[in-house]
Motif scaffolding. Structure first.
Motif, PDB file in Angstrom:
ATOM      1  N   VAL A  28       0.833  -1.414  -0.029  1.00 52.04           N
ATOM      2  CA  VAL A  28       0.128   0.066   0.047  1.00 52.04           C
ATOM      3  C   VAL A  28       0.982   1.263  -0.006  1.00 52.04           C
ATOM      4  N   ARG A  29       1.982   1.287   0.812  1.00 46.53           N
ATOM      5  CA  ARG A  29       2.521   2.508   0.956  1.00 46.53           C
ATOM      6  C   ARG A  29       4.026   2.396   0.113  1.00 46.53           C
ATOM      7  N   LEU A  30       4.322   1.457  -0.428  1.00 48.13           N
ATOM      8  CA  LEU A  30       5.348   1.283  -1.324  1.00 48.13           C
ATOM      9  C   LEU A  30       6.526   1.870  -0.881  1.00 48.13           C
ATOM     10  N   LEU A  31       7.244   2.740  -1.716  1.00 49.58           N
ATOM     11  CA  LEU A  31       8.733   3.165  -1.531  1.00 49.58           C
ATOM     12  C   LEU A  31       8.768   3.995  -0.281  1.00 49.58           C
ATOM     13  N   GLN A  32       7.556   4.506   0.412  1.00 48.68           N
ATOM     14  CA  GLN A  32       7.514   5.359   1.569  1.00 48.68           C
ATOM     15  C   GLN A  32       7.778   4.441   2.805  1.00 48.68           C
ATOM     16  N   ALA A  33       7.288   3.166   2.857  1.00 50.73           N
ATOM     17  CA  ALA A  33       7.619   2.296   3.503  1.00 50.73           C
ATOM     18  C   ALA A  33       9.144   1.809   3.477  1.00 50.73           C
ATOM     19  N   THR A  34       9.540   1.709   2.365  1.00 56.18           N
ATOM     20  CA  THR A  34      11.046   1.197   2.225  1.00 56.18           C
ATOM     21  C   THR A  34      11.798   2.376   2.867  1.00 56.18           C
ATOM     22  N   ARG A  35      11.538   3.505   2.744  1.00 54.14           N
ATOM     23  CA  ARG A  35      12.314   4.537   3.199  1.00 54.14           C
ATOM     24  C   ARG A  35      12.486   4.655   4.536  1.00 54.14           C
ATOM     25  N   GLU A  36      11.150   4.412   5.084  1.00 51.37           N
ATOM     26  CA  GLU A  36      10.847   4.471   6.693  1.00 51.37           C
ATOM     27  C   GLU A  36      11.405   3.248   7.320  1.00 51.37           C
ATOM     28  N   THR A  63      -0.633   4.706   9.528  1.00 51.28           N
ATOM     29  CA  THR A  63      -1.049   5.600   8.685  1.00 51.28           C
ATOM     30  C   THR A  63      -1.640   5.358   7.563  1.00 51.28           C
ATOM     31  N   LEU A  64      -2.905   5.630   6.777  1.00 49.04           N
ATOM     32  CA  LEU A  64      -3.258   5.170   5.524  1.00 49.04           C
ATOM     33  C   LEU A  64      -2.727   5.964   4.493  1.00 49.04           C
ATOM     34  N   PRO A  65      -2.737   5.505   3.313  1.00 47.75           N
ATOM     35  CA  PRO A  65      -2.268   6.234   2.013  1.00 47.75           C
ATOM     36  C   PRO A  65      -2.601   7.634   2.159  1.00 47.75           C
ATOM     37  N   ASP A  66      -3.820   8.287   2.438  1.00 51.50           N
ATOM     38  CA  ASP A  66      -4.357   9.647   2.170  1.00 51.50           C
ATOM     39  C   ASP A  66      -3.854  10.163   3.515  1.00 51.50           C
ATOM     40  N   GLY A  67      -3.126   9.525   4.498  1.00 53.24           N
ATOM     41  CA  GLY A  67      -2.520  10.320   5.511  1.00 53.24           C
ATOM     42  C   GLY A  67      -3.322  10.201   6.999  1.00 53.24           C
ATOM     43  N   LEU A 138      -8.729 -17.923  14.982  1.00 51.73           N
ATOM     44  CA  LEU A 138      -9.850 -17.372  14.202  1.00 51.73           C
ATOM     45  C   LEU A 138     -10.347 -18.524  13.233  1.00 51.73           C
ATOM     46  N   ASP A 139     -11.779 -18.222  12.897  1.00 46.98           N
ATOM     47  CA  ASP A 139     -12.545 -19.439  12.048  1.00 46.98           C
ATOM     48  C   ASP A 139     -11.979 -19.133  10.564  1.00 46.98           C
ATOM     49  N   TYR A 140     -11.883 -18.044  10.072  1.00 46.49           N
ATOM     50  CA  TYR A 140     -11.240 -17.933   8.888  1.00 46.49           C
ATOM     51  C   TYR A 140     -10.621 -16.752   8.423  1.00 46.49           C
ATOM     52  N   VAL A 141      -9.927 -16.427   7.632  1.00 45.59           N
ATOM     53  CA  VAL A 141      -9.058 -15.071   7.221  1.00 45.59           C
ATOM     54  C   VAL A 141      -9.694 -14.770   5.843  1.00 45.59           C
ATOM     55  N   GLU A 142      -9.887 -13.365   5.860  1.00 43.94           N
ATOM     56  CA  GLU A 142      -9.965 -12.662   4.491  1.00 43.94           C
ATOM     57  C   GLU A 142      -8.739 -12.068   3.822  1.00 43.94           C
ATOM     58  N   ILE A 143      -8.545 -12.185   2.683  1.00 40.39           N
ATOM     59  CA  ILE A 143      -7.245 -11.693   1.928  1.00 40.39           C
ATOM     60  C   ILE A 143      -7.897 -10.985   0.789  1.00 40.39           C
ATOM     61  N   THR A 144      -7.376  -9.612   0.453  1.00 45.01           N
ATOM     62  CA  THR A 144      -7.993  -9.134  -0.641  1.00 45.01           C
ATOM     63  C   THR A 144      -6.962  -8.921  -1.689  1.00 45.01           C
ATOM     64  N   ALA A 145      -7.306  -8.879  -2.961  1.00 43.59           N
ATOM     65  CA  ALA A 145      -6.343  -8.828  -4.139  1.00 43.59           C
ATOM     66  C   ALA A 145      -7.142  -8.058  -5.180  1.00 43.59           C
ATOM     67  N   LYS A 146      -6.490  -6.977  -5.919  1.00 42.08           N
ATOM     68  CA  LYS A 146      -7.089  -6.373  -7.034  1.00 42.08           C
ATOM     69  C   LYS A 146      -7.170  -7.273  -8.228  1.00 42.08           C
ATOM     70  N   PRO A 147      -8.288  -6.835  -8.815  1.00 38.55           N
ATOM     71  CA  PRO A 147      -8.564  -7.741 -10.122  1.00 38.55           C
ATOM     72  C   PRO A 147      -7.395  -7.920 -11.113  1.00 38.55           C
ATOM     73  N   ASP A 170     -11.893   1.673   0.637  1.00 42.79           N
ATOM     74  CA  ASP A 170     -12.106   2.708   1.525  1.00 42.79           C
ATOM     75  C   ASP A 170     -11.519   3.760   0.744  1.00 42.79           C
ATOM     76  N   ALA A 171     -12.106   5.169   0.751  1.00 44.41           N
ATOM     77  CA  ALA A 171     -11.462   6.354   0.151  1.00 44.41           C
ATOM     78  C   ALA A 171     -10.119   6.521   0.370  1.00 44.41           C
ATOM     79  N   ALA A 172      -9.862   6.255   1.957  1.00 44.69           N
ATOM     80  CA  ALA A 172      -8.628   6.389   2.191  1.00 44.69           C
ATOM     81  C   ALA A 172      -7.443   5.661   1.383  1.00 44.69           C
ATOM     82  N   TYR A 173      -7.865   4.727   0.666  1.00 42.24           N
ATOM     83  CA  TYR A 173      -7.060   3.961  -0.156  1.00 42.24           C
ATOM     84  C   TYR A 173      -7.005   4.267  -1.478  1.00 42.24           C
ATOM     85  N   GLY A 174      -8.113   5.317  -1.844  1.00 41.11           N
ATOM     86  CA  GLY A 174      -8.035   5.563  -3.284  1.00 41.11           C
ATOM     87  C   GLY A 174      -9.436   4.928  -3.956  1.00 41.11           C
ATOM     88  N   GLY A 175      -9.891   4.147  -3.309  1.00 34.32           N
ATOM     89  CA  GLY A 175     -11.589   3.881  -3.711  1.00 34.32           C
ATOM     90  C   GLY A 175     -11.595   2.627  -4.642  1.00 34.32           C
TER      91      GLY A 175
END
Ligand SMILES: CC(C)(COP(=O)(O)OP(=O)(O)OC[C@H]1O[C@@H](n2cnc3c(N)ncnc32)[C@H](O)[C@@H]1OP(=O)(O)O)[C@@H](O)C(=O)NCCC(=O)NCCS
Length: 185
Positions: A28-36, A63-67, A138-147, A170-175
C-alpha cells in the motif's frame, strides 16, 4: 524450500539489502515504507525488529495512504526466507472475532522480492501463515487482491481461498475496486 522466520538480527543484513535494491514489503505505502524502514533500521535495529511483532497492538497508529491515522490491530510479520531475504508476510486480526473493520484490507498481506518471484514462495508462505492464524483462534481469514493481480489471486486460491465478493476500497486507499477472498481455517 522456504520458511517464514521471526525477524531477527541474523536476517537483517539480507533484508536491508533487499530494501536497498528498491523492494517494498508494503503493497500500500510502497517506497515510502521502504524509506521509513531503512531509517528505522539505521536508528535502532533492535527496536525495529521488535516493532514487527506486536500481538498487543502497542505500536503507534497506522497511517493510511491519504494520511489518515487509524488504530493499529494486533499483528505480526514474518520474513520469507530461503537462506536470504525473499519477502515479507504479515498477519493482523481483531481480538475475539474473525471479522475485520472495513478500513483493513485483509488479515494477511505478502510481497516477494521481484528477483525471487514465480518459485512458489508466496503460496508456501501463505500456507505456513494460515497455521499461525489457526493458532490465534480465527475461524477464517480474509485476503484481498486487485482484479489486475492474477499472481496474488493464484496464491490465495492455491490455499483453498474462495472469492466471496467484490468491493470498493475505502476512500483513504483511493477507492479502487478489489476482490475479497475467504479461507476457512
Ligand atoms: C503476488 C506475489 C506475492 C506472488 O509471489 P510469488 O512467490 O511469485 O508467487 P508464487 O510463485 O507462489 O505463485 C504465483 C502464481 O501466480 C502465477 N502468475 C504469476 N504472474 C501471473 C500472471 N501475470 N498471470 C497469471 N498468473 C500469474 C504463477 O504462475 C503462479 O501460479 P502457479 O503456481 O500455478 O504457476 C508477488 O508477485 C509480489 O510480491 N507482488 C507484488 C506485491 C503483491 O502484489 N502482493 C499481493 C497483494 S494482494
Amino acid at each position: 524450500m522456504i520458511e517464514i522466520v521471526r525477524p531477527a538480527l541474523e536476517h537483517l543484513p539480507s533484508y536491508k539489502a533487499a530494501l536497498e535494491r528498491g523492494w517494498s514489503p508494503d503493497n500500500v505505502r510502497l517506497l515510502q515504507a521502504t524509506r521509513e524502514q531503512l531509517e528505522a533500521i539505521e536508528k535502532d535495529p533492535v527496536e525495529f525488529l521488535a516493532s514487527l511483532d506486536d500481538r498487543e497492538a502497542k505500536g503507534p497508529p497506522i497511517t493510511l495512504p491519504d494520511g489518515t491515522k487509524v488504530p493499529r490491530l494486533p499483528g505480526f510479520r514474518r520474513w520469507i526466507w530461503d537462506g536470504e531475504a525473499a519477502g515479507s508476510i504479515g498477519f493482523r486480526w481483531q481480538k475475539g472475532t474473525s471479522a475485520l473493520p472495513s478500513r483493513v484490507l485483509g488479515h494477511i498481506g505478502y510481497a516477494v522480492v521481484p528477483w525471487k518471484r514465480g518459485r512458489g514462495y508466496a503460496t508456501e508462505a501463505l500456507r505456513l501463515m494460515l497455521d499461525e492464524a489457526r493458532a490465534v483462534g480465527l475461524d477464517y481469514v480474509e485476503i484481498t487482491a486487485k482484479p489486475d493481480n492474477p499472481a496474488s489471486q493464484k496464491v490465495i486460491t492455491a490455499n483453498r481461498g474462495r472469492l466471496v465478493g467484490r468491493f470498493f476500497e475505502d476512500a483513504a486507499y483511493g477507492g479502487a475496486e478489489s476482490l475479497r477472498f475467504r479461507i476457512d481455517l
